[in-house]
Motif scaffolding. Structure first.
Motif, short mmCIF file in Angstrom:
data_model
loop_
_atom_site.label_atom_id
_atom_site.label_comp_id
_atom_site.label_asym_id
_atom_site.label_seq_id
_atom_site.Cartn_x
_atom_site.Cartn_y
_atom_site.Cartn_z
N ILE A 2 1.18 -3.08 -6.41
CA ILE A 2 -0.11 -2.41 -6.50
C ILE A 2 -1.22 -3.43 -6.73
O ILE A 2 -1.11 -4.28 -7.61
CB ILE A 2 -0.10 -1.37 -7.64
CG1 ILE A 2 0.90 -0.26 -7.34
CG2 ILE A 2 -1.49 -0.78 -7.85
CD1 ILE A 2 1.04 0.74 -8.46
N THR A 3 -2.29 -3.32 -5.92
CA THR A 3 -3.47 -4.14 -6.15
C THR A 3 -4.27 -3.53 -7.28
O THR A 3 -4.60 -2.35 -7.27
CB THR A 3 -4.34 -4.20 -4.88
OG1 THR A 3 -3.58 -4.76 -3.82
CG2 THR A 3 -5.58 -5.05 -5.12
N LYS A 4 -4.59 -4.33 -8.29
CA LYS A 4 -5.30 -3.86 -9.47
C LYS A 4 -6.77 -4.26 -9.35
O LYS A 4 -7.10 -5.41 -9.09
CB LYS A 4 -4.69 -4.49 -10.73
CG LYS A 4 -4.95 -3.70 -12.00
CD LYS A 4 -3.89 -2.65 -12.21
CE LYS A 4 -3.95 -2.10 -13.63
NZ LYS A 4 -2.97 -1.03 -13.87
N TYR A 5 -7.66 -3.29 -9.54
CA TYR A 5 -9.09 -3.55 -9.48
C TYR A 5 -9.71 -3.41 -10.87
O TYR A 5 -9.50 -2.41 -11.56
CB TYR A 5 -9.77 -2.57 -8.52
CG TYR A 5 -9.39 -2.77 -7.07
CD1 TYR A 5 -9.99 -3.76 -6.30
CD2 TYR A 5 -8.41 -1.97 -6.48
CE1 TYR A 5 -9.63 -3.94 -4.97
CE2 TYR A 5 -8.04 -2.15 -5.16
CZ TYR A 5 -8.66 -3.15 -4.41
OH TYR A 5 -8.30 -3.33 -3.08
N GLU A 29 -4.22 1.77 -10.11
CA GLU A 29 -4.88 0.61 -9.49
C GLU A 29 -6.13 0.16 -10.23
O GLU A 29 -6.74 -0.85 -9.86
CB GLU A 29 -5.27 0.95 -8.04
CG GLU A 29 -4.10 1.30 -7.14
CD GLU A 29 -3.83 2.79 -7.10
OE1 GLU A 29 -3.25 3.25 -6.12
OE2 GLU A 29 -4.21 3.50 -8.06
N LYS A 117 -16.96 -2.02 1.09
CA LYS A 117 -17.15 -2.34 -0.33
C LYS A 117 -18.30 -1.56 -0.98
O LYS A 117 -18.63 -1.80 -2.14
CB LYS A 117 -17.37 -3.84 -0.51
CG LYS A 117 -16.16 -4.68 -0.10
CD LYS A 117 -16.37 -6.17 -0.34
CE LYS A 117 -16.34 -6.52 -1.80
NZ LYS A 117 -16.32 -7.99 -2.01
N ILE A 297 -10.47 3.32 -2.91
CA ILE A 297 -9.46 2.28 -3.11
C ILE A 297 -8.74 1.97 -1.79
O ILE A 297 -8.48 0.81 -1.46
CB ILE A 297 -8.46 2.71 -4.20
CG1 ILE A 297 -9.15 2.72 -5.56
CG2 ILE A 297 -7.25 1.77 -4.23
CD1 ILE A 297 -8.34 3.38 -6.66
N ASN A 298 -8.43 3.02 -1.02
CA ASN A 298 -7.79 2.81 0.29
C ASN A 298 -8.69 1.99 1.21
O ASN A 298 -8.21 1.11 1.94
CB ASN A 298 -7.47 4.15 0.95
CG ASN A 298 -6.31 4.87 0.31
OD1 ASN A 298 -5.50 4.24 -0.37
ND2 ASN A 298 -6.22 6.18 0.49
N ASN A 301 -8.46 -1.58 0.07
CA ASN A 301 -7.16 -2.18 0.40
C ASN A 301 -7.04 -2.51 1.88
O ASN A 301 -6.52 -3.57 2.26
CB ASN A 301 -6.02 -1.23 0.01
CG ASN A 301 -5.83 -1.14 -1.50
OD1 ASN A 301 -6.24 -2.03 -2.24
ND2 ASN A 301 -5.19 -0.08 -1.96
N LEU A 302 -7.52 -1.60 2.72
CA LEU A 302 -7.37 -1.74 4.18
C LEU A 302 -8.57 -2.42 4.83
O LEU A 302 -8.54 -2.72 6.03
CB LEU A 302 -7.13 -0.38 4.82
CG LEU A 302 -5.88 0.38 4.34
CD1 LEU A 302 -5.85 1.79 4.95
CD2 LEU A 302 -4.61 -0.39 4.71
N LYS A 303 -9.64 -2.59 4.06
CA LYS A 303 -10.89 -3.17 4.58
C LYS A 303 -11.43 -2.36 5.76
O LYS A 303 -11.87 -2.92 6.77
CB LYS A 303 -10.70 -4.64 4.98
CG LYS A 303 -10.41 -5.56 3.80
CD LYS A 303 -10.28 -7.01 4.25
CE LYS A 303 -10.21 -7.96 3.07
NZ LYS A 303 -9.14 -7.67 2.12
#
Length: 328
Positions: A2-5, A29, A117, A297-298, A301-303
């Motif tokens: 998991i990417t943590k922000y 996340e 973003k 968040i998706n 993650n996927l830009k």
């Protein structure tokens, strides 16, 4: 993995307390690093309630550098510096509405960030009623959509707070502070490509609107749809949305739990459509905030962009821009 922000929050008002923080505290996340409010007592209350560190104004510059996402919920009129500071430091930004009062302003802010973003808090886009009505229109089961009527009127005068009485802080009156969510939903429901305001009658003081009746035309790929709106905090209206098709009319609320009523063309027969509980989308306010954060968040993650992205609501700001320009 998991990417943590890491998240910092600027503004600790009711929307943070009741909606954002309960969701953020339950997202794997997300790690909330700090929160700040100009009212130190309010910030301290939020800090104790949610066990989130509070910071002081002089610490903001360095604090922004330590996070990945900034949640910005302060009044419209004091956001510009924060938005530009987040862009300067390459941070992702989630801004509560109203985001901008002018289309030019909206585009300026969007151009400061990679599209994935920057998120604008139109959480009601994710109510189940929105894709349901969108599909209903596209299916043409009742024929072409001819016109729309929308009413939102509740007698309420808020006092004692500069935010509700100074247009430079709020950005405007009841249209931009409350009805903007419904206008945004209407544009999504109709798959609008352009909107043009035809006329407006409004009671306002220095662009702080209290009561308005306006007509607009929405242009889609194939159709023109007339829209009449009444927006007021001086009158109690018969609230809700009416979609008038060739062969029927549909009445409902743009809320998480909406009863959908279908009337025959001559208004004699009435059918109630099934509950939307099993339809994709949010069936509560809290669920809409959860879905919105998950989608943001998706996007990170996927830009890629989605309905959370700032550039997806430029048409909504264009509608607001036209309405307030015609009030002058």
């Amino acid at each position: 993995m998991i990417t943590k922000y890491k998240v910092g929050i600027i503004g600790a008002g009711a929307i943070v307390e009741l909606s954002h923080l309960p969701v953020l505290k339950n997202l794997d996340e997300i790690e909330i690093i700090w929160q700040y409010d100009k009212n130190a007592e309010r910030s301290e209350v939020i800090s104790k309630m949610f066990r989130v560190s509070s910071i002081k104004e002089e610490e903001l510059e360095d604090a922004i550098k330590r996070i990945d996402i900034c949640l910005l919920t302060v009044p419209y009129g004091v956001r510009k510096t924060f938005i530009e500071k987040c862009a300067e430091h390459g941070k992702s930004l989630y801004v509560e509405k109203p985001f901008a009062t002018k289309a030019e302003e909206h585009n300026y802010y969007c151009n400061l960030f990679p599209s994935h973003k920057l998120a604008i808090g139109f959480q009601r886009r994710y109510y189940a009623i929105v894709p349901f009505l969108q599909q209903l229109i596209q299916s043409r089961v009742f024929g072409s959509l001819i016109n729309i009527r929308f009413n939102q009127g509740y007698f309420t005068l808020k006092g004692g707070n500069k935010f509700f009485s100074e247009v430079n802080l709020s950005g405007g009156g009841v249209i931009i502070e409350s009805a903007i969510h419904a206008l945004d939903q209407i544009l999504l429901i109709t798959s609008a490509k352009q909107v043009v305001v035809k006329d407006i009658k409004v009671l306002h003081k220095n662009l702080l609107d209290f009561d308005s009746v306006f007509s607009s035309v929405v242009y889609t790929d194939n159709e023109e749809i007339s829209i009449t709106c009444e927006i007021s905090n001086l009158r109690n209206l018969e609230n809700g949305l009416e979609l008038h098709f060739e062969n029927a009319a549909v009445k409902c609320q743009l809320t998480p739990h909406s009863t959908i009523k279908v009337l025959s063309k001559n208004n004699e027969a009435v059918v109630y459509l099934p509950n939307l509980i099993d339809y994709p989308g949010a069936n509560s306010i809290s669920q809409s905030f959860y879905i919105f954060w998950r989608e943001f968040i998706n996007a990170l993650n996927l830009k890629n962009t989605n309905l959370t992205s700032g550039n997806s609501s430029i048409l909504t700001t264009s509608w607001i821009d036209q309405l307030y320009s015609k009030m002058n």
